[in-house]
Motif scaffolding. Structure first.
Motif, PDB file in Angstrom:
ATOM      1  N   THR A  82     -18.464  -8.439  16.270  1.00 43.92           N
ATOM      2  CA  THR A  82     -17.368  -9.404  16.159  1.00 43.92           C
ATOM      3  C   THR A  82     -17.665 -10.283  14.946  1.00 43.92           C
ATOM      4  O   THR A  82     -18.769 -10.241  14.388  1.00 43.92           O
ATOM      5  CB  THR A  82     -17.254 -10.293  17.410  1.00 43.92           C
ATOM      6  OG1 THR A  82     -18.414 -11.135  17.473  1.00 43.92           O
ATOM      7  CG2 THR A  82     -17.135  -9.463  18.683  1.00 43.92           C
ATOM      8  N   PHE A  83     -16.714 -11.125  14.562  1.00 44.66           N
ATOM      9  CA  PHE A  83     -16.954 -12.048  13.442  1.00 44.66           C
ATOM     10  C   PHE A  83     -18.171 -12.930  13.710  1.00 44.66           C
ATOM     11  O   PHE A  83     -18.912 -13.269  12.797  1.00 44.66           O
ATOM     12  CB  PHE A  83     -15.724 -12.922  13.178  1.00 44.66           C
ATOM     13  CG  PHE A  83     -14.709 -12.268  12.283  1.00 44.66           C
ATOM     14  CD1 PHE A  83     -14.960 -12.096  10.933  1.00 44.66           C
ATOM     15  CD2 PHE A  83     -13.506 -11.828  12.795  1.00 44.66           C
ATOM     16  CE1 PHE A  83     -14.024 -11.493  10.106  1.00 44.66           C
ATOM     17  CE2 PHE A  83     -12.564 -11.222  11.983  1.00 44.66           C
ATOM     18  CZ  PHE A  83     -12.829 -11.050  10.629  1.00 44.66           C
ATOM     19  N   ALA A  84     -18.384 -13.299  14.966  1.00 42.68           N
ATOM     20  CA  ALA A  84     -19.518 -14.161  15.312  1.00 42.68           C
ATOM     21  C   ALA A  84     -20.864 -13.491  15.035  1.00 42.68           C
ATOM     22  O   ALA A  84     -21.873 -14.174  14.863  1.00 42.68           O
ATOM     23  CB  ALA A  84     -19.425 -14.566  16.781  1.00 42.68           C
ATOM     24  N   ASP A  85     -20.883 -12.162  14.972  1.00 48.52           N
ATOM     25  CA  ASP A  85     -22.125 -11.425  14.716  1.00 48.52           C
ATOM     26  C   ASP A  85     -22.477 -11.335  13.238  1.00 48.52           C
ATOM     27  O   ASP A  85     -23.573 -10.888  12.887  1.00 48.52           O
ATOM     28  CB  ASP A  85     -22.022  -9.992  15.273  1.00 48.52           C
ATOM     29  CG  ASP A  85     -21.797  -9.962  16.769  1.00 48.52           C
ATOM     30  OD1 ASP A  85     -22.466 -10.745  17.477  1.00 48.52           O
ATOM     31  OD2 ASP A  85     -20.953  -9.179  17.226  1.00 48.52           O
ATOM     32  N   LEU A  86     -21.551 -11.728  12.370  1.00 47.59           N
ATOM     33  CA  LEU A  86     -21.766 -11.594  10.927  1.00 47.59           C
ATOM     34  C   LEU A  86     -22.565 -12.770  10.371  1.00 47.59           C
ATOM     35  O   LEU A  86     -22.412 -13.905  10.804  1.00 47.59           O
ATOM     36  CB  LEU A  86     -20.423 -11.516  10.201  1.00 47.59           C
ATOM     37  CG  LEU A  86     -19.520 -10.344  10.564  1.00 47.59           C
ATOM     38  CD1 LEU A  86     -18.170 -10.481   9.882  1.00 47.59           C
ATOM     39  CD2 LEU A  86     -20.184  -9.022  10.206  1.00 47.59           C
ATOM     40  N   SER A  87     -23.393 -12.467   9.377  1.00 49.42           N
ATOM     41  CA  SER A  87     -24.161 -13.502   8.682  1.00 49.42           C
ATOM     42  C   SER A  87     -23.383 -14.048   7.490  1.00 49.42           C
ATOM     43  O   SER A  87     -23.549 -15.207   7.108  1.00 49.42           O
ATOM     44  CB  SER A  87     -25.484 -12.928   8.180  1.00 49.42           C
ATOM     45  OG  SER A  87     -26.198 -12.343   9.234  1.00 49.42           O
ATOM     46  N   ALA A  88     -22.564 -13.179   6.873  1.00 53.72           N
ATOM     47  CA  ALA A  88     -21.823 -13.574   5.679  1.00 53.72           C
ATOM     48  C   ALA A  88     -20.671 -12.609   5.445  1.00 53.72           C
ATOM     49  O   ALA A  88     -20.644 -11.500   5.993  1.00 53.72           O
ATOM     50  CB  ALA A  88     -22.742 -13.580   4.460  1.00 53.72           C
ATOM     51  N   ILE A  89     -19.740 -13.052   4.607  1.00 54.94           N
ATOM     52  CA  ILE A  89     -18.633 -12.215   4.168  1.00 54.94           C
ATOM     53  C   ILE A  89     -18.631 -12.236   2.648  1.00 54.94           C
ATOM     54  O   ILE A  89     -18.712 -13.303   2.037  1.00 54.94           O
ATOM     55  CB  ILE A  89     -17.279 -12.717   4.707  1.00 54.94           C
ATOM     56  CG1 ILE A  89     -17.282 -12.702   6.240  1.00 54.94           C
ATOM     57  CG2 ILE A  89     -16.127 -11.876   4.159  1.00 54.94           C
ATOM     58  CD1 ILE A  89     -16.065 -13.339   6.869  1.00 54.94           C
ATOM     59  N   ALA A  90     -18.549 -11.051   2.051  1.00 57.56           N
ATOM     60  CA  ALA A  90     -18.525 -10.942   0.591  1.00 57.56           C
ATOM     61  C   ALA A  90     -17.215 -10.288   0.171  1.00 57.56           C
ATOM     62  O   ALA A  90     -16.757  -9.333   0.783  1.00 57.56           O
ATOM     63  CB  ALA A  90     -19.701 -10.105   0.106  1.00 57.56           C
ATOM     64  N   LYS A  91     -16.616 -10.820  -0.890  1.00 58.60           N
ATOM     65  CA  LYS A  91     -15.351 -10.291  -1.412  1.00 58.60           C
ATOM     66  C   LYS A  91     -15.504  -9.998  -2.889  1.00 58.60           C
ATOM     67  O   LYS A  91     -16.039 -10.807  -3.624  1.00 58.60           O
ATOM     68  CB  LYS A  91     -14.245 -11.337  -1.192  1.00 58.60           C
ATOM     69  CG  LYS A  91     -12.959 -11.117  -1.952  1.00 58.60           C
ATOM     70  CD  LYS A  91     -12.154 -10.008  -1.367  1.00 58.60           C
ATOM     71  CE  LYS A  91     -10.811  -9.846  -2.038  1.00 58.60           C
ATOM     72  NZ  LYS A  91     -10.855  -9.110  -3.284  1.00 58.60           N
ATOM     73  N   ARG A  92     -15.039  -8.833  -3.318  1.00 55.98           N
ATOM     74  CA  ARG A  92     -15.070  -8.493  -4.730  1.00 55.98           C
ATOM     75  C   ARG A  92     -14.195  -9.480  -5.492  1.00 55.98           C
ATOM     76  O   ARG A  92     -13.114  -9.836  -5.066  1.00 55.98           O
ATOM     77  CB  ARG A  92     -14.541  -7.082  -4.964  1.00 55.98           C
ATOM     78  CG  ARG A  92     -14.604  -6.694  -6.429  1.00 55.98           C
ATOM     79  CD  ARG A  92     -13.565  -5.627  -6.737  1.00 55.98           C
ATOM     80  NE  ARG A  92     -13.583  -5.296  -8.143  1.00 55.98           N
ATOM     81  CZ  ARG A  92     -12.914  -5.969  -9.075  1.00 55.98           C
ATOM     82  NH1 ARG A  92     -12.201  -7.013  -8.755  1.00 55.98           N
ATOM     83  NH2 ARG A  92     -12.965  -5.592 -10.335  1.00 55.98           N
TER      84      ARG A  92
END
Length: 92
Positions: A71-81
């Protein structure tokens, strides 16, 4: 606990998301192509590409999370080109 990063790419005529753990293990990779949308025009039409990215981004990200079992809560970060030349993608 591992570092899990959601990467998003939407620079031209494909919308993609992938989740990578610890920079080495690909947990999921989802790509939505726009080839069929642009084929009849003989190339990418920026306005159509922009609309398709907005239409596809949520399902693509949801599928990437589902494939990874996260889920989103499990993510450490989000990267976008970046950068992007399509105005609608600045909202992502």
């Amino acid at each position: 606990m591992s570092v899990r990063i959601l990467g998003i790419e939407s620079s031209c005529d494909e919308t993609a998301a992938a989740i990578v753990a610890d920079g080495r293990e690909v947990l999921s990779s989802v790509v939505a192509s726009q080839v069929d949308v642009h084929r009849k025009y003989g190339g990418v039409v920026p306005e159509l590409a922009s609309r398709e990215h907005l239409r596809q981004i949520v399902p693509v990200v949801q599928e990437a999370l589902a494939q990874a079992g996260l889920t989103f809560a499990d993510l450490s970060a989000i990267a976008k080109r970046s950068p992007t030349h399509l105005a609608s993608l600045l909202f992502l």
